[in-house]
Design a protein around this motif. Structure first.
Motif, short mmCIF file in Angstrom:
data_model
loop_
_atom_site.label_atom_id
_atom_site.label_comp_id
_atom_site.label_asym_id
_atom_site.label_seq_id
_atom_site.Cartn_x
_atom_site.Cartn_y
_atom_site.Cartn_z
N PHE A 296 0.82 -1.20 0.00
CA PHE A 296 0.00 0.00 0.00
C PHE A 296 0.86 1.26 0.00
O PHE A 296 2.00 1.24 0.46
CB PHE A 296 -0.92 0.00 1.23
CG PHE A 296 -1.80 -1.22 1.27
CD1 PHE A 296 -3.03 -1.23 0.64
CD2 PHE A 296 -1.38 -2.38 1.92
CE1 PHE A 296 -3.83 -2.37 0.66
CE2 PHE A 296 -2.17 -3.51 1.95
CZ PHE A 296 -3.39 -3.51 1.32
N ASP A 297 0.26 2.36 -0.49
CA ASP A 297 0.96 3.64 -0.53
C ASP A 297 1.12 4.26 0.85
O ASP A 297 2.10 4.94 1.11
CB ASP A 297 0.22 4.63 -1.44
CG ASP A 297 0.28 4.23 -2.90
OD1 ASP A 297 1.32 3.67 -3.32
OD2 ASP A 297 -0.70 4.47 -3.61
N THR B 111 -6.02 -0.36 7.36
CA THR B 111 -7.42 -0.59 6.99
C THR B 111 -7.60 -1.98 6.40
O THR B 111 -8.53 -2.71 6.77
CB THR B 111 -7.90 0.50 6.00
OG1 THR B 111 -7.78 1.78 6.64
CG2 THR B 111 -9.33 0.27 5.56
N ALA B 112 -6.71 -2.37 5.50
CA ALA B 112 -6.78 -3.71 4.90
C ALA B 112 -6.52 -4.79 5.95
O ALA B 112 -7.19 -5.83 5.96
CB ALA B 112 -5.77 -3.83 3.76
N ARG C 273 6.85 1.76 0.43
CA ARG C 273 5.52 1.14 0.37
C ARG C 273 5.28 0.43 1.69
O ARG C 273 6.20 0.03 2.37
CB ARG C 273 5.46 0.10 -0.76
CG ARG C 273 5.75 0.62 -2.15
CD ARG C 273 4.59 1.16 -2.89
NE ARG C 273 3.54 0.16 -3.05
CZ ARG C 273 2.30 0.46 -3.38
NH1 ARG C 273 1.97 1.70 -3.60
NH2 ARG C 273 1.39 -0.45 -3.50
N TRP C 274 4.03 0.27 2.05
CA TRP C 274 3.66 -0.44 3.27
C TRP C 274 3.18 -1.84 2.88
O TRP C 274 2.20 -2.00 2.16
CB TRP C 274 2.56 0.32 4.00
CG TRP C 274 3.09 1.55 4.65
CD1 TRP C 274 3.13 2.80 4.12
CD2 TRP C 274 3.69 1.64 5.94
NE1 TRP C 274 3.73 3.67 5.01
CE2 TRP C 274 4.07 2.98 6.14
CE3 TRP C 274 3.94 0.72 6.96
CZ2 TRP C 274 4.69 3.42 7.30
CZ3 TRP C 274 4.56 1.16 8.12
CH2 TRP C 274 4.92 2.49 8.28
N ASP C 275 3.93 -2.86 3.33
CA ASP C 275 3.57 -4.24 3.07
C ASP C 275 2.71 -4.78 4.21
O ASP C 275 3.07 -4.62 5.39
CB ASP C 275 4.81 -5.12 2.92
CG ASP C 275 5.57 -4.87 1.62
OD1 ASP C 275 5.00 -4.22 0.72
OD2 ASP C 275 6.72 -5.31 1.53
N LEU C 276 1.60 -5.41 3.86
CA LEU C 276 0.74 -6.06 4.83
C LEU C 276 1.25 -7.48 5.02
O LEU C 276 1.20 -8.29 4.10
CB LEU C 276 -0.71 -6.06 4.33
CG LEU C 276 -1.72 -6.81 5.19
CD1 LEU C 276 -1.82 -6.18 6.59
CD2 LEU C 276 -3.07 -6.83 4.51
N MET C 277 1.78 -7.75 6.20
CA MET C 277 2.32 -9.08 6.53
C MET C 277 1.30 -9.83 7.36
O MET C 277 0.78 -9.31 8.34
CB MET C 277 3.63 -8.94 7.31
CG MET C 277 4.69 -8.08 6.64
SD MET C 277 5.41 -8.80 5.17
CE MET C 277 6.34 -10.14 5.88
N THR C 278 1.00 -11.07 6.93
CA THR C 278 0.05 -11.92 7.64
C THR C 278 0.70 -13.27 7.92
O THR C 278 1.61 -13.67 7.20
CB THR C 278 -1.24 -12.10 6.81
OG1 THR C 278 -0.90 -12.64 5.54
CG2 THR C 278 -1.97 -10.78 6.62
N PRO C 279 0.21 -13.98 8.92
CA PRO C 279 0.80 -15.29 9.23
C PRO C 279 0.69 -16.23 8.03
O PRO C 279 -0.31 -16.25 7.32
CB PRO C 279 -0.04 -15.81 10.40
CG PRO C 279 -0.63 -14.57 11.01
CD PRO C 279 -0.84 -13.62 9.86
#
Length: 89
Positions: free
Chosen positions: A52-53, A60-61, A82-88
């Motif tokens: 994400f920007d 939010t995501a 950039r902002w990376d969404l890290m999930t398990p």
């Protein structure tokens, strides 16, 4: 006599502030580098689920994924502007 003393005190305060700010920048750089390495290679047990920007878009995501049960936790990691969404994994 007050002039030279005040000048010396101001100089010492300036040096102390510069050192404090430099130290803070070094810590931020190390944290960003560590986060970048984790994001680039995929931290063990974590996947990149989006990029994400802004941090707010990432959060939010991430919150949406929590709400719909896609994951139980997440991290937003700054990597290459950039902002990376890290999930398990």
């Amino acid at each position: 006599m007050h002039g030279p003393t005040r000048t010396a005190a101001t100089a010492v305060a300036g040096v102390a502030l510069a050192l404090a700010l430099t130290g803070a920048a070094a810590v931020a750089t190390i944290a960003t580098a560590s986060a970048a390495a984790a994001s680039e290679t995929g931290a063990q047990g974590w996947d990149v689920s989006g990029s994400f920007d802004t941090q707010q878009e990432c959060v939010t995501a991430g919150d949406a994924g929590l709400a719909d049960g896609s994951w139980a936790q997440y991290r937003c990691v700054l990597f290459e502007a950039r902002w990376d969404l890290m999930t398990p994994a």
